[in-house]
Design a protein around this motif. Structure first.
Motif, PDB file in Angstrom:
ATOM      1  N   UNK A  31       0.453  -1.235  -0.089  1.00 15.18           N
ATOM      2  CA  UNK A  31      -0.306   0.181   0.340  1.00 15.18           C
ATOM      3  C   UNK A  31       0.654   0.697  -0.117  1.00 15.18           C
ATOM      4  N   UNK A  32       0.297   2.432  -0.390  1.00 17.52           N
ATOM      5  CA  UNK A  32       0.649   3.505  -0.944  1.00 17.52           C
ATOM      6  C   UNK A  32       0.123   4.234  -0.736  1.00 17.52           C
ATOM      7  N   UNK A  33       0.271   5.682   0.201  1.00  9.43           N
ATOM      8  CA  UNK A  33      -0.549   6.776   0.605  1.00  9.43           C
ATOM      9  C   UNK A  33      -0.589   7.717  -0.563  1.00  9.43           C
ATOM     10  N   UNK A  34      -1.293   7.891  -1.079  1.00 10.48           N
ATOM     11  CA  UNK A  34      -1.817   8.651  -2.363  1.00 10.48           C
ATOM     12  C   UNK A  34      -3.264  10.038  -1.638  1.00 10.48           C
ATOM     13  N   UNK A  35      -2.636  10.965  -2.405  1.00  4.89           N
ATOM     14  CA  UNK A  35      -3.290  12.569  -2.026  1.00  4.89           C
ATOM     15  C   UNK A  35      -3.346  12.985  -0.805  1.00  4.89           C
ATOM     16  N   UNK A  36      -2.040  12.669  -0.460  1.00  5.45           N
ATOM     17  CA  UNK A  36      -2.255  13.816   1.005  1.00  5.45           C
ATOM     18  C   UNK A  36      -2.054  15.412   0.427  1.00  5.45           C
ATOM     19  N   UNK A  37      -2.773  16.479   0.395  1.00  7.67           N
ATOM     20  CA  UNK A  37      -2.438  17.363   0.532  1.00  7.67           C
ATOM     21  C   UNK A  37      -2.491  19.063   1.205  1.00  7.67           C
ATOM     22  N   UNK A  38      -1.098  19.439   0.343  1.00  9.81           N
ATOM     23  CA  UNK A  38      -0.567  20.207   0.697  1.00  9.81           C
ATOM     24  C   UNK A  38      -1.082  21.653   1.861  1.00  9.81           C
ATOM     25  N   UNK A  39      -2.951  21.295   1.203  1.00 11.28           N
ATOM     26  CA  UNK A  39      -3.171  22.729   2.163  1.00 11.28           C
ATOM     27  C   UNK A  39      -4.190  21.718   2.744  1.00 11.28           C
ATOM     28  N   UNK A  40      -5.349  22.859   3.706  1.00 10.69           N
ATOM     29  CA  UNK A  40      -6.199  22.925   4.024  1.00 10.69           C
ATOM     30  C   UNK A  40      -7.332  23.022   3.857  1.00 10.69           C
ATOM     31  N   UNK A  41      -7.263  23.767   2.806  1.00  9.79           N
ATOM     32  CA  UNK A  41      -8.483  25.158   2.532  1.00  9.79           C
ATOM     33  C   UNK A  41      -8.490  25.258   0.879  1.00  9.79           C
ATOM     34  N   UNK A  42      -9.201  24.916   0.489  1.00  6.33           N
ATOM     35  CA  UNK A  42      -8.760  25.857  -0.742  1.00  6.33           C
ATOM     36  C   UNK A  42     -10.405  26.280  -1.313  1.00  6.33           C
ATOM     37  N   UNK A  43     -10.693  27.511  -2.223  1.00  3.60           N
ATOM     38  CA  UNK A  43     -11.732  28.221  -2.638  1.00  3.60           C
ATOM     39  C   UNK A  43     -12.898  27.237  -3.098  1.00  3.60           C
ATOM     40  N   UNK A  44     -13.409  27.457  -3.773  1.00  2.14           N
ATOM     41  CA  UNK A  44     -14.172  26.832  -4.902  1.00  2.14           C
ATOM     42  C   UNK A  44     -13.975  26.888  -6.741  1.00  2.14           C
ATOM     43  N   UNK A  45     -13.115  28.247  -6.473  1.00  2.00           N
ATOM     44  CA  UNK A  45     -12.475  28.431  -7.674  1.00  2.00           C
ATOM     45  C   UNK A  45     -10.833  27.567  -7.812  1.00  2.00           C
ATOM     46  N   UNK A  46     -10.037  27.941  -6.703  1.00  2.00           N
ATOM     47  CA  UNK A  46      -8.843  27.407  -6.157  1.00  2.00           C
ATOM     48  C   UNK A  46      -9.104  25.663  -6.732  1.00  2.00           C
ATOM     49  N   UNK A  47     -10.017  25.371  -6.161  1.00  2.00           N
ATOM     50  CA  UNK A  47     -10.198  23.696  -5.851  1.00  2.00           C
ATOM     51  C   UNK A  47     -10.860  23.177  -7.618  1.00  2.00           C
ATOM     52  N   UNK A  48     -11.195  23.635  -8.316  1.00  2.00           N
ATOM     53  CA  UNK A  48     -11.715  23.794  -9.483  1.00  2.00           C
ATOM     54  C   UNK A  48     -10.404  23.212 -10.199  1.00  2.00           C
ATOM     55  N   UNK A  49      -9.828  23.987  -9.885  1.00  2.00           N
ATOM     56  CA  UNK A  49      -8.223  24.534 -10.782  1.00  2.00           C
ATOM     57  C   UNK A  49      -7.409  23.411 -10.801  1.00  2.00           C
ATOM     58  N   UNK A  50      -7.288  23.576  -8.949  1.00  2.00           N
ATOM     59  CA  UNK A  50      -5.914  22.464  -8.658  1.00  2.00           C
ATOM     60  C   UNK A  50      -7.356  20.742  -9.468  1.00  2.00           C
ATOM     61  N   UNK A  51      -8.368  20.987  -9.506  1.00  2.00           N
ATOM     62  CA  UNK A  51      -8.591  19.227 -10.174  1.00  2.00           C
ATOM     63  C   UNK A  51      -8.482  18.682 -11.338  1.00  2.00           C
ATOM     64  N   UNK A  52      -8.038  20.138 -12.069  1.00  2.00           N
ATOM     65  CA  UNK A  52      -8.075  19.706 -13.277  1.00  2.00           C
ATOM     66  C   UNK A  52      -6.667  19.576 -13.867  1.00  2.00           C
ATOM     67  N   UNK A  53      -5.413  20.253 -12.440  1.00  2.00           N
ATOM     68  CA  UNK A  53      -4.384  19.695 -12.847  1.00  2.00           C
ATOM     69  C   UNK A  53      -4.165  18.384 -12.599  1.00  2.00           C
TER      70      UNK A  53
END
Length: 333
Positions: free
Chosen positions: A131-153
């Motif tokens: 097992x390997x851990x994935x998806x560990x966020x470097x932030x604790x919170x994003x705005x709606x638009x910031x999260x959408x942009x990160x989702x595309x990446x």
């Protein structure tokens, strides 16, 4: 957290021919430290003992309801459960995976603390006793638009529904599209855009099992085509309403597109027909979007597209070189 006044969480679990795994999944959900749950299990026409296993567990725990239907696919199964869900929040699980005991409690806590409508945790990718851990966020919170942009990446934030907790209202008038693989892609950005913000925890609360005959474990060219088309459709939909995001979103789209086709190449190196389909897919994509990739892409993606445009027979070689270059650059950053 488990008092009657606490929010009700509905956990939706589509089931299809997973008799070997489904009991572990359901046991892990019912063993959550947050106990105020409604568990909707949708048997999608299983031909093995999956439904009887689920019924036995439902008879033992009143929080579990079994819904039986004929086989129409995971998207329809999820939609059926969403229509019946009574929870204030919605969570999802795949029937061959399992949850860590504190997953739902952790997600609900950060949702309330950060005053967000969506919470996301990291996950364990489990394959052959590793097992390997994935998806560990470097932030604790994003705005709606910031999260959408990160989702595309498509880096540490992905389209999976199973490592997230959603406020129920976000799904009003939104349904999973039936008849395609990776049905989360066309809807996740819509949920993010509706959310007040998105909260994150590095806690790996979900265990995602890779199986040979699962959607991810047996990716074929048809699944890659669905994934590519969903990514492109998502991009076209969002820039139709927010044209100012075209430059920010185009490069991540191309990187995701090239990566997806590269995965298909790795999984089907010996299939000549698949190689021809892959070349045709890339050629069509480049020809339709020539002005965009020249305008918005960085040097590596632009060079890769240019080489494949000049000679489609170089496609596999260029994809391989692009993948190596991208990994090197990611490590440097």
């Amino acid at each position: 957290m488990n008092a009657p006044s606490s929010p009700l969480i509905t956990v939706i679990i589509p089931v299809y021919n997973v008799e070997e795994y489904v009991e572990k999944c359901l046991t892990s959900v019912l063993a959550q430290t947050y106990a105020h749950l409604e568990v909707l299990v949708v048997d999608d026409g299983s031909t093995d003992d999956s439904a009887s296993i689920c019924q036995r567990i439902a008879n033992q725990d009143s929080r579990v309801s079994l819904i039986r239907k004929h086989n129409q696919g995971q998207a329809v199964a999820r939609n059926v459960a969403l229509e019946k869900a009574r929870g204030n929040y919605i969570a999802f699980a795949d029937a061959d995976d399992w949850l860590e005991p504190d997953m739902l409690s952790s997600l609900l806590n950060i949702t309330l603390q950060q005053e967000c409508d969506i919470a996301v945790c990291a996950y364990n990718l489990c394959k052959e006793n590793r097992a390997i851990i994935l998806g560990q966020a470097p932030v604790s919170k994003l705005s709606s638009q910031e999260a959408t942009l990160e989702l595309f990446k498509d880096r540490w934030l992905n389209n999976f529904v199973w490592n997230k907790l959603f406020k129920r209202e976000l799904f009003e008038d939104i349904k999973f599209p039936a008849g395609c693989y990776f049905e989360e892609i066309p809807i996740m950005y819509k949920l993010f855009q509706r959310s007040s913000c998105v909260a994150f925890t590095k806690y790996a609360g979900y265990n995602y099992r890779i199986r040979r005959n699962s959607t991810i474990g047996s990716r074929r060219i048809s699944t890659e085509l669905d994934s590519c088309e969903n990514h492109i459709r998502r991009y076209n939909n969002i820039i139709h309403t927010k044209p100012d995001l075209e430059h920010a979103l185009w490069s991540p789209l191309v990187r995701c597109f090239l990566h997806t086709v590269y995965i298909s190449m790795q999984n089907s190196l010996s299939e000549q027909r698949t190689s021809r389909t892959r070349r045709k897919l890339i050629s069509t994509f480049i020809n339709k979007n020539r002005s965009r990739y020249k305008k918005h892409l960085g040097l590596i993606e632009r060079s890769a597209c240019r080489l494949m445009e000049c000679n489609t027979w170089m496609t596999d070689l260029v994809l391989f070189a692009w993948a190596i270059a991208s990994k090197v650059l990611n490590k440097l950053h």
